[in-house]
Design a protein around this motif. Structure first.
Motif, PDB file in Angstrom:
ATOM      1  N   ARG A  53       0.843  -1.219   0.000  1.00 11.16           N
ATOM      2  CA  ARG A  53       0.000   0.000   0.000  1.00 11.16           C
ATOM      3  C   ARG A  53       0.865   1.250   0.000  1.00 11.16           C
ATOM      4  NH1 ARG A  53      -3.037  -2.845   3.844  1.00 11.16           N
ATOM      5  NH2 ARG A  53      -2.189  -1.549   5.524  1.00 11.16           N
ATOM      6  N   VAL A  54       1.875   1.254   0.818  1.00  9.97           N
ATOM      7  CA  VAL A  54       2.761   2.427   0.905  1.00  9.97           C
ATOM      8  C   VAL A  54       3.465   2.654  -0.422  1.00  9.97           C
ATOM      9  CG1 VAL A  54       4.861   3.343   1.976  1.00  9.97           C
ATOM     10  CG2 VAL A  54       3.111   2.270   3.397  1.00  9.97           C
ATOM     11  N   ARG A  56       2.670   1.686  -3.439  1.00 12.94           N
ATOM     12  CA  ARG A  56       1.754   2.058  -4.520  1.00 12.94           C
ATOM     13  C   ARG A  56       1.260   3.495  -4.362  1.00 12.94           C
ATOM     14  NH1 ARG A  56      -1.546  -3.768  -4.717  1.00 12.94           N
ATOM     15  NH2 ARG A  56       0.252  -4.971  -5.491  1.00 12.94           N
ATOM     16  N   THR A  57       1.078   3.923  -3.128  1.00 13.02           N
ATOM     17  CA  THR A  57       0.680   5.320  -2.895  1.00 13.02           C
ATOM     18  C   THR A  57       1.774   6.271  -3.354  1.00 13.02           C
ATOM     19  OG1 THR A  57      -0.692   4.692  -1.008  1.00 13.02           O
ATOM     20  CG2 THR A  57      -0.044   7.003  -1.165  1.00 13.02           C
ATOM     21  N   GLU A  60       1.970   6.320  -7.191  1.00 13.82           N
ATOM     22  CA  GLU A  60       0.896   7.081  -7.833  1.00 13.82           C
ATOM     23  C   GLU A  60       1.138   8.582  -7.794  1.00 13.82           C
ATOM     24  OE1 GLU A  60      -2.736   6.085  -5.918  1.00 13.82           O
ATOM     25  OE2 GLU A  60      -2.738   3.998  -6.608  1.00 13.82           O
ATOM     26  N   ASN A  61       1.979   9.036  -6.878  1.00 15.35           N
ATOM     27  CA  ASN A  61       2.184  10.474  -6.671  1.00 15.35           C
ATOM     28  C   ASN A  61       3.663  10.855  -6.768  1.00 15.35           C
ATOM     29  OD1 ASN A  61      -0.671  11.399  -5.683  1.00 15.35           O
ATOM     30  ND2 ASN A  61      -0.230   9.505  -4.570  1.00 15.35           N
ATOM     31  N   GLU A  70       4.492  15.769  -0.873  1.00 14.77           N
ATOM     32  CA  GLU A  70       3.518  14.742  -0.500  1.00 14.77           C
ATOM     33  C   GLU A  70       4.214  13.452  -0.057  1.00 14.77           C
ATOM     34  OE1 GLU A  70       0.264  15.070  -0.109  1.00 14.77           O
ATOM     35  OE2 GLU A  70       0.602  17.189  -0.561  1.00 14.77           O
ATOM     36  N   THR A  71       5.297  13.108  -0.720  1.00 17.22           N
ATOM     37  CA  THR A  71       6.050  11.915  -0.325  1.00 17.22           C
ATOM     38  C   THR A  71       6.590  12.077   1.081  1.00 17.22           C
ATOM     39  OG1 THR A  71       6.702  11.615  -2.637  1.00 17.22           O
ATOM     40  CG2 THR A  71       7.923  10.364  -0.979  1.00 17.22           C
ATOM     41  N   LEU A  74       3.748  11.752   3.591  1.00 22.38           N
ATOM     42  CA  LEU A  74       3.364  10.352   3.817  1.00 22.38           C
ATOM     43  C   LEU A  74       4.371   9.662   4.744  1.00 22.38           C
ATOM     44  CD1 LEU A  74       2.119   7.763   1.256  1.00 22.38           C
ATOM     45  CD2 LEU A  74       4.063   7.211   2.699  1.00 22.38           C
ATOM     46  N   HIS A 126      -2.243   1.334 -10.351  1.00 24.54           N
ATOM     47  CA  HIS A 126      -1.534   2.341  -9.549  1.00 24.54           C
ATOM     48  C   HIS A 126      -0.555   3.167 -10.386  1.00 24.54           C
ATOM     49  CE1 HIS A 126      -3.333   0.631  -5.960  1.00 24.54           C
ATOM     50  NE2 HIS A 126      -3.032  -0.550  -6.436  1.00 24.54           N
ATOM     51  N   ASP A 140      10.448   4.881  -5.136  1.00 26.61           N
ATOM     52  CA  ASP A 140       9.247   4.553  -4.363  1.00 26.61           C
ATOM     53  C   ASP A 140       9.470   3.281  -3.557  1.00 26.61           C
ATOM     54  OD1 ASP A 140       9.462   3.195  -6.807  1.00 26.61           O
ATOM     55  OD2 ASP A 140       7.308   2.921  -7.019  1.00 26.61           O
ATOM     56  N   THR A 144       9.884   2.871   0.629  1.00 25.69           N
ATOM     57  CA  THR A 144       9.011   1.889   1.269  1.00 25.69           C
ATOM     58  C   THR A 144       9.816   0.868   2.060  1.00 25.69           C
ATOM     59  OG1 THR A 144       7.388   2.138  -0.497  1.00 25.69           O
ATOM     60  CG2 THR A 144       7.224   0.161   0.863  1.00 25.69           C
TER      61      THR A 144
END
Length: 435
Positions: A53-54, A56-57, A60-61, A70-71, A74, A126, A140, A144
């Motif tokens: 989940r982390v 892929r979020t 996506e951004n 934003e990264t 998060l 995603h 990413d 993660t």
């Protein structure tokens, strides 16, 4: 009585050897048990689902260098949920978290966060939501895996014999984010550091590195060749910067082919040419952009000097002038990435325990560059590649490709490897340093 003294000495020596052997065996057993525990925890379904989940979020951004707002948000949110303290902002968007006693020794784990200006071409649920931006270099996954290590380490926070710093760094892609993290003091007093980077060419479940020099020092250059525009039918009335640019590009290749020892590794590549608006008009200017690389700082400096000399002289030969900009502030040259031999051996040993000796590869030197090199100049460092290839995926296997696909099975492996290297380093720091 001399024989008796010799017998006593032999008996004492034998006991010492036996003692050393039992300590070493005990240490290996503890590392083996630790890595199994960490890997088992990281592969638990709930933990693995969280990692995906982390990742892929973040995927996506995607955000470019020094824009990772934003990264960073998060990452801080996840650290807050784990009750892990951190410092922010560092180098604009960077985050440095701390786990452990706060006392020395300090060991660091590093992940980069920035994406590339690439339009993603992989159609999946995603896919990047930011047009023209993509995590095409695996950052990413890097972020993660480090968050996964944070979660594993927090479970063992009371057992940490020192302090582990988690370095979430911005702007690896050409902007030298590591340099700015160091400049702002984020890594002061750290004794050792580990960095991981995905490798889509290596199967998932493998890692690889090498002691000593691993990746090249690298710089960029921007050349503007100035001439005099005119009609293509009357070239004698113009001064043609396109001709000068063509001969400049050819001459730049001879710096490596004719001036460099064949046993040394150097590269000069022109990857961008721009100039002209129509096929029947000679333009005023032509622009070239390129990169130069060497496995040594001395080689990099030599290439820089010769690029300037060759470009200016070739322009002059063709009645043009040239300016050469090495973009030293915006795109600071990267040093060569050189692994500390003791730190490499330590991480390699942990990897062999975690994945099995055949799955830890000795990699050749490469002419790619990484700003992890700035850390390696300041402290004992080890930089490892971690495989993400799955033969069942239909994927282009190059980094910086708009078709990049990775096997997410790498996420728990990277998280466990990060955590195991850090914990075992702090448990045996004197042995690692003097290895």
């Amino acid at each position: 009585m001399e024989w008796l003294r010799l017998l006593i000495l032999l008996f004492t020596f034998t006991n010492h050897v036996s003692s050393w052997g039992s300590v070493a065996a005990g240490s290996r057993w503890e590392v083996s048990q630790l890595t199994r525990e960490l890997m088992d925890s990281a592969r638990e379904p709930e933990f693995f689902d969280w990692l995906k989940r982390v990742r892929r979020t973040i995927h996506e951004n995607p955000e470019l260098a020094f824009e990772e707002e934003e990264t960073s948000r998060l990452i801080r949110s996840e650290l807050d949920s784990l009750e892990i303290g951190y410092t922010w902002p560092v180098a604009k968007t960077g985050v440095v978290a701390s786990i452990g006693s706060g006392s020395q020794p300090w060991f660091a784990l590093r992940a980069d966060m920035d994406a590339l200006p690439i339009q993603e071409m992989v159609e999946w649920e995603h896919k990047s939501k930011n047009p023209g931006k993509m995590h095409a270099c695996g950052h990413d996954a890097h972020a993660t895996m480090l968050l996964g290590a944070a979660k594993l380490l927090q479970l063992k926070s009371k057992e940490i014999k020192g302090t582990i710093k988690l370095v979430f760094q911005p702007a690896e892609e050409g902007r030298g984010g590591a340099y700015h993290m160091i400049k702002e003091g984020a890594l002061d007093n750290i004794q050792g550091i580990l960095g991981l980077h995905i490798s889509p060419e290596m199967p998932v479940g493998t890692i690889g590195s090498r002691p000593g020099p691993m990746l090249a020092a690298a710089g960029r250059f921007l050349v503007t060749i100035h001439g005099k525009g005119g009609h293509a039918a009357s070239p004698h009335l113009a001064t043609d910067p396109i001709l000068a640019a063509c001969l400049t590009i050819i001459s730049l290749q001879q710096i490596v082919s004719r001036e460099t020892n064949p046993l040394e590794s150097r590269v000069v590549t022109v990857g961008f040419v721009d100039g002209g608006q129509a096929g029947n008009v000679i333009p005023e200017t032509v622009t070239l952009k390129g990169t130069f690389r060497s496995m040594t700082s001395e080689g990099l400096y030599y290439l820089q000097q010769r690029i300037k000399e060759v470009t200016e002289m070739q322009a002059s030969v063709h009645r043009c002038t040239a300016t050469v900009d090495f973009m030293l502030e915006k795109m600071r040259p990267y040093p060569a990435t050189v692994n500390d031999e003791a730190m490499y051996k330590h991480a390699k040993s942990v990897g062999e325990t975690l994945l099995g000796e055949p799955n830890v590869k000795l990699l050749p030197m490469g002419m790619g560059a990484e700003d992890f090199s700035f850390y390696a100049e300041k402290m004992a460092a080890a930089f490892f590649m971690i495989g993400t290839k799955n033969a069942t995926f239909v994927s282009k296997t190059d980094l910086h490709s708009p078709f990049l696909v990775i096997d997410e099975e790498v996420l728990p492996i990277g998280a466990a490897f990060h955590a195991a290297v850090a914990l075992s380093y702090l448990d045996n720091v004197d042995a690692v340093v003097t290895h």
